[in-house]
Design an enzyme around this catalytic site. Structure first.
Site, short mmCIF file in Angstrom:
data_model
loop_
_atom_site.label_atom_id
_atom_site.label_comp_id
_atom_site.label_asym_id
_atom_site.label_seq_id
_atom_site.Cartn_x
_atom_site.Cartn_y
_atom_site.Cartn_z
CG HIS A 121 -2.08 1.15 1.04
ND1 HIS A 121 -3.23 1.07 0.76
CD2 HIS A 121 -1.73 2.46 1.72
CE1 HIS A 121 -3.73 2.22 0.75
NE2 HIS A 121 -2.91 2.90 1.54
CB CYS A 122 1.95 3.25 -2.59
SG CYS A 122 3.09 4.82 -3.02
N PRO A 123 1.51 5.22 0.29
CG PRO A 123 2.76 6.05 1.88
CD PRO A 123 2.56 4.90 1.18
CG ASN A 176 -5.35 7.68 -0.49
OD1 ASN A 176 -5.24 6.77 0.31
ND2 ASN A 176 -6.39 8.16 -0.81
#
Length: 443
Positions: free
Chosen positions: A158-160, A163
């Site tokens: 999960h890449c912030p 998002n």
């Protein structure tokens, strides 16, 4: 971007968290917007004196910026997808599963429900992977994301900064986003290098805040380029070995073979085409062209079996990818295929070698007794004469040509006399060198 039916209930706290998760995206967007102003307005329009060079600089800049923003937008807005109903366990089965009195009972319930699903991954105890939150059987390479609150197909991480979960549907867009972001930063830093040097020499044409815009443009572009080199290079490596970030830290466990980090490695070109597709025209465009459906994947064992039957290795020629590791080890099917002949029929043949069926007729012919011939008596008589030291006359030492012609005409075997017709002078074979009965020479 998780599924609506899997999201947490909307509350004031949940709304604040949703807004907070968009802060990294807004930061990246603000940096790109500022870099556009600094490059186009301050560096090119107000500072450049060569109009022809400025046109080419702006042309390539907008090309790289378009590909960069296109890939970034597709990475953010692509949904993680929704699991089909066939992967979802009914409520009554979930109740039975949670009320099971032992792990073995739970294992049997899950294996029975997933018997028709293309799953090859297992847990540490050999059970089918099950998500307690989503109440589904996890497809191969799928994991539950606590941020998206759903199971994600081929989840990488999960890449912030986007998002969103990097998964099967947007992994190509994510890799292109990293690549074009790196190209964009390198291009900006390279074209601003000359003005950066003039700034320290005091020869820069820009005045006021424009000088600092160009200075920070070079530093920020170079800083982002350095950070993107390692990240982009790492994901290129993962593409070439067909591995996700989660699988690089924890190897997938297969029903047959156990943990194997290289279980999905099909070769560099096949791994690249699995993510970017078969048509090279779409390789560098942020349009979906990946192979497969996201639920089942070919494994290295499938690829090895195809390579033994055909030199051309194609993704669609691997057959049903769900049965490769479900059927067990392919070598198990070879045991007992043909019984081993442990009888030693020849002094050079190993007792563990399997005899060919084509050799049986030859051995049957060798076991048959040769037909009697009238010339065998003549041959035995001459051998006795040799053993007694007697000489052979030319009439008895060789076979007459007329008799040979008759034998050849009748199809009979022709015996060639290898015994000479000269007398043994002064030698007594019976005393000095007796001849063994089988005709071999004495040692």
């Amino acid at each position: 971007m998780g599924n609506d039916d899997h999201r947490r209930r909307k509350t004031p706290c949940g709304f604040c968290m949703a807004v907070f998760k968009w802060i990294p995206v807004l930061f990246i967007t603000a940096v790109i917007a500022w870099s556009y102003y600094a490059y186009v307005v301050e560096l090119c329009i107000r500072n450049s004196q060569n109009r022809i060079g400025m046109i080419f600089m702006l042309l390539f800049y907008h090309l790289f910026l378009t590909l960069f923003m296109w890939s970034y937008w597709r990475t953010i807005m692509t949904s993680v997808g929704r699991m089909p109903d066939q992967w979802r366990i009914p409520d009554e089965e979930v109740t039975r599963l949670f009320r099971a009195d032992s792990p073995d009972t739970q294992k049997r319930i899950l294996n029975n429900f997933a018997r028709d699903l293309p799953v090859t991954n297992r847990t540490m105890n050999g059970s089918v992977r099950f998500c307690e939150k989503c109440k589904i059987i996890k497809p191969d390479r799928a994991h539950h994301c606590s941020v998206c609150s759903c199971c994600v197909l081929k989840m990488d991480h999960h890449c912030p900064w986007v998002n969103n979960c990097v998964n099967f549907y947007n992994y190509k867009y994510f890799v292109l986003f990293l690549g074009y972001a790196l190209v964009y930063c390198l291009y900006v830093a390279f074209t601003a290098l000359h003005d950066f040097v003039d700034f320290w020499k005091g020869q820069l044409n820009a005045t006021g805040m424009g000088r600092f815009h160009i200075l920070f443009l070079f530093f920020i572009a170079l800083m982002f380029a350095i950070s993107l080199v390692s990240l982009f290079g790492y994901h290129i490596y993962l593409v070439l070995v067909n591995r996700t970030t989660l699988e690089s830290f924890r190897a997938p466990i297969f029903r047959v073979g156990g943990p194997d980090k290289n279980g999905y490695n099909l070769g560099r070109y096949a791994n690249f085409c699995e993510v970017f597709g078969d048509d090279w025209q779409y390789w560098f465009l942020p349009v979906f062209s990946s192979r497969g459906d996201g639920y089942s994947y070919p494994t290295s064992s499938d690829q090895s079996r195809v390579s033994t039957t055909s030199p051309v290795q194609r993704y669609d020629a691997m057959g049903d990818t769900a049965t490769s590791r479900l059927d067990g080890n392919p070598t198990d099917k070879l045991i007992g295929a043909s019984p081993l002949d442990t009888t030693n029929h020849h002094h050079n043949q190993s007792p563990h070698q399997v005899r060919s069926p084509s050799a049986q007729p030859i051995q049957q012919l060798q076991q048959q007794q040769a037909p009697p011939s009238p010339y065998l008596d003549e041959l035995e008589e001459r051998l006795e004469q040799v053993a007694n030291g007697q000489s052979l006359s030319s009439s008895t030492a060789v076979v007459k040509s007329s008799q040979q012609a008759e034998r050849e005409a009748n199809g009979a075997a022709v015996f060639i006399d290898m015994v000479g017709d000269h007398p043994l002078a002064g030698v007594d074979p019976a005393k000095d060198s007796p001849r063994p009965p089988n005709g071999d020479l004495p040692v």
